[in-house]
Scaffold this active site. Structure first.
Site, PDB file in Angstrom:
ATOM      1  N   LYS A  52       0.698  -1.191  -0.006  1.00  0.00           N
ATOM      2  CA  LYS A  52      -0.082   0.120   0.142  1.00  0.00           C
ATOM      3  C   LYS A  52       0.851   1.441  -0.040  1.00  0.00           C
ATOM      4  O   LYS A  52       0.383   2.339  -0.237  1.00  0.00           O
ATOM      5  CB  LYS A  52      -0.960  -0.114   1.190  1.00  0.00           C
ATOM      6  CG  LYS A  52      -0.338  -0.098   2.557  1.00  0.00           C
ATOM      7  CD  LYS A  52      -1.416   0.004   3.514  1.00  0.00           C
ATOM      8  CE  LYS A  52      -0.796   0.112   5.082  1.00  0.00           C
ATOM      9  NZ  LYS A  52       0.083   1.363   5.258  1.00  0.00           N
ATOM     10  N   ASP A  53       2.152   1.234   0.133  1.00  0.00           N
ATOM     11  CA  ASP A  53       3.171   2.226   0.434  1.00  0.00           C
ATOM     12  C   ASP A  53       3.498   2.581  -1.065  1.00  0.00           C
ATOM     13  O   ASP A  53       4.221   3.697  -1.138  1.00  0.00           O
ATOM     14  CB  ASP A  53       4.069   2.297   1.344  1.00  0.00           C
ATOM     15  CG  ASP A  53       3.634   2.085   2.806  1.00  0.00           C
ATOM     16  OD1 ASP A  53       2.697   2.778   2.714  1.00  0.00           O
ATOM     17  OD2 ASP A  53       4.467   1.767   3.627  1.00  0.00           O
ATOM     18  N   ARG A  94      -7.734   8.588   2.981  1.00  0.00           N
ATOM     19  CA  ARG A  94      -8.878   7.490   2.619  1.00  0.00           C
ATOM     20  C   ARG A  94      -9.842   7.041   3.825  1.00  0.00           C
ATOM     21  O   ARG A  94     -10.843   7.084   3.736  1.00  0.00           O
ATOM     22  CB  ARG A  94      -8.155   6.331   2.168  1.00  0.00           C
ATOM     23  CG  ARG A  94      -9.021   5.094   1.675  1.00  0.00           C
ATOM     24  CD  ARG A  94      -8.163   3.764   1.521  1.00  0.00           C
ATOM     25  NE  ARG A  94      -7.312   3.439   2.458  1.00  0.00           N
ATOM     26  CZ  ARG A  94      -7.970   2.739   3.623  1.00  0.00           C
ATOM     27  NH1 ARG A  94      -9.075   2.236   3.564  1.00  0.00           N
ATOM     28  NH2 ARG A  94      -7.214   2.298   4.568  1.00  0.00           N
ATOM     29  N   ARG A  95      -9.196   6.668   4.711  1.00  0.00           N
ATOM     30  CA  ARG A  95      -9.998   6.323   5.843  1.00  0.00           C
ATOM     31  C   ARG A  95     -10.559   7.530   6.514  1.00  0.00           C
ATOM     32  O   ARG A  95     -11.985   7.408   6.767  1.00  0.00           O
ATOM     33  CB  ARG A  95      -9.261   5.723   7.171  1.00  0.00           C
ATOM     34  CG  ARG A  95      -8.375   4.335   6.843  1.00  0.00           C
ATOM     35  CD  ARG A  95      -7.673   3.963   8.030  1.00  0.00           C
ATOM     36  NE  ARG A  95      -6.983   2.661   7.706  1.00  0.00           N
ATOM     37  CZ  ARG A  95      -5.656   2.452   7.851  1.00  0.00           C
ATOM     38  NH1 ARG A  95      -4.848   3.607   8.136  1.00  0.00           N
ATOM     39  NH2 ARG A  95      -5.199   1.411   7.451  1.00  0.00           N
ATOM     40  N   ARG A 149       0.048   9.800  13.841  1.00  0.00           N
ATOM     41  CA  ARG A 149       1.317   9.303  13.176  1.00  0.00           C
ATOM     42  C   ARG A 149       1.953   8.447  14.297  1.00  0.00           C
ATOM     43  O   ARG A 149       1.706   8.535  15.176  1.00  0.00           O
ATOM     44  CB  ARG A 149       2.138  10.634  12.699  1.00  0.00           C
ATOM     45  CG  ARG A 149       1.545  11.447  11.436  1.00  0.00           C
ATOM     46  CD  ARG A 149       1.374  10.657  10.196  1.00  0.00           C
ATOM     47  NE  ARG A 149       2.694  10.069   9.909  1.00  0.00           N
ATOM     48  CZ  ARG A 149       3.764  10.686   9.482  1.00  0.00           C
ATOM     49  NH1 ARG A 149       3.836  12.135   9.184  1.00  0.00           N
ATOM     50  NH2 ARG A 149       4.942  10.113   9.273  1.00  0.00           N
ATOM     51  N   ARG A 207       0.681   4.848  18.355  1.00  0.00           N
ATOM     52  CA  ARG A 207      -0.536   5.199  17.975  1.00  0.00           C
ATOM     53  C   ARG A 207      -1.724   4.527  19.007  1.00  0.00           C
ATOM     54  O   ARG A 207      -2.616   5.270  19.497  1.00  0.00           O
ATOM     55  CB  ARG A 207      -1.183   4.598  16.475  1.00  0.00           C
ATOM     56  CG  ARG A 207      -0.284   5.342  15.587  1.00  0.00           C
ATOM     57  CD  ARG A 207      -0.646   4.626  14.133  1.00  0.00           C
ATOM     58  NE  ARG A 207       0.287   5.308  13.148  1.00  0.00           N
ATOM     59  CZ  ARG A 207       0.058   5.395  11.750  1.00  0.00           C
ATOM     60  NH1 ARG A 207      -1.115   5.180  11.231  1.00  0.00           N
ATOM     61  NH2 ARG A 207       1.000   5.708  10.798  1.00  0.00           N
ATOM     62  N   CYS A 221      -1.516  14.268  -6.962  1.00  0.00           N
ATOM     63  CA  CYS A 221      -2.719  14.970  -5.694  1.00  0.00           C
ATOM     64  C   CYS A 221      -2.990  14.088  -4.913  1.00  0.00           C
ATOM     65  O   CYS A 221      -3.316  12.646  -5.393  1.00  0.00           O
ATOM     66  CB  CYS A 221      -4.058  15.266  -6.862  1.00  0.00           C
ATOM     67  SG  CYS A 221      -5.567  15.991  -5.807  1.00  0.00           S
TER      68      CYS A 221
END
Length: 310
Positions: free
Chosen positions: A81-82, A129-130, A147, A153, A240
């Site tokens: 995902k990165d 997104r979340r 972060r 977290r 973007c």
């Protein structure tokens, strides 16, 4: 090859992932030695601003790629995902191992599930997104940037900075933190990030020896699903930081991809599905991206780009 050097970030989760690949390579190729080469990327160092303001998730990959190009190691292990949808010609994704659970997970301080969170609850997430999908379904909630590594977290939430936090379920499972999870969120509620739960084994383009060595780790089902998701991502990318999501499943010999483009404020959300034979996996993602762009996604991208330029 007698020894394989593996480049990785230095976080506990990244080290788990790199060690997982190292163990699998040693098991598949008895006699081959492995060595981990750790790096701390800008994405790991800059923790006081939202990630998208300092370059996005690609920051976790760029410096690792520089080490790979310099020959500091033979392959790199990334969270898929990165990885940007388009990578430089100097590199290639050599294989995609079997995927862990791609869903998001909620951890709440008082043990409430997503629907039971009180009005106005503060939910921590580092992901546009979340945040966008959260606000779309529960506009009464507040989102706050979160972060740090997984343990940091969770600690911040337990100390009262947040009522709940959202994390990738895969990371929690890999770190044996499943007992912390309040609720695993289904894709109908929060569509996962492109490639979430999967790993990417990146090598220098043309390095056939390393490519052959790691091919044994490739999982075809995961590879085809991720190819559709990344086809969607690659079609949309252009700088973007727009909230997008994409999640593919297999139904027989077909790949079924569901994806969305969301306004950062939660509305509108442009969502759709595309199906096709797995031999066309990447093209399925491209087709769905173009369709969502024509249905209003282009306006969302343009709005995000205008905000970035301010």
């Amino acid at each position: 090859m007698k020894k394989i050097r593996i480049g990785t970030r230095a976080s506990r989760l990244a080290l788990w992932q790199a060690n997982h690949i190292a163990d699998a390579l040693r098991q598949a190729h008895p006699g081959v030695e492995t060595e981990l080469v750790t790096m701390t990327t800008k994405g790991d160092r800059v923790l006081d601003v939202p990630l998208y303001k300092v370059g996005g998730k690609a920051l976790f990959v760029k410096e690792i790629e520089e080490g790979l190009a310099a020959g500091s190691f033979d392959l790199a292990v990334h969270s898929m995902k990165d990885v940007p949808g388009l990578i430089a010609d100097a590199f290639e994704i050599a294989c995609v191992p079997e995927r862990e659970d791609p869903r998001d997970a909620l951890i709440s301080r008082e043990g409430q599930g997503f629907d039971a969170l009180p009005q106005g609850a503060v939910v921590g997430t580092s992901s546009p997104r979340r945040a966008a999908q959260l606000l779309h379904r529960r506009p009464d909630l507040q989102t706050k940037v979160l972060r740090g590594n997984v343990e940091t977290r969770i600690r911040k939430m337990r100390e009262g900075e947040y009522d709940a936090i959202l994390l990738a379920n895969a990371g929690l499972l890999r770190l044996e933190l499943a007992e912390q999870i309040t609720e695993v969120i289904e894709p109908e509620v929060l569509l996962p990030a492109v490639g979430q739960g999967a790993l990417a084994i990146e090598i220098r383009a043309g390095d056939t020896a390393t490519a052959e060595l790691v091919q044994v780790l490739h999982d075809r089902d995961t590879g085809d699903r991720v190819a559709a998701e990344r086809g969607f991502l690659a079609t949309l990318e252009g700088g973007c930081q727009v909230p997008i999501a994409g999640y593919a499943v297999l139904e027989g010999d077909d790949v079924v991809l569901e994806a969305l483009i969301a306004d950062p404020e939660g509305s509108p959300v442009i969502r759709g599905t595309e199906r096709g034979p797995r031999s066309e996996a990447r093209d399925i993602g491209v087709r769905l991206a173009n369709r969502l762009l024509s249905q209003g996604g282009r306006e969302i991208l343009d709005k995000c780009l205008a905000i970035e330029r301010q």
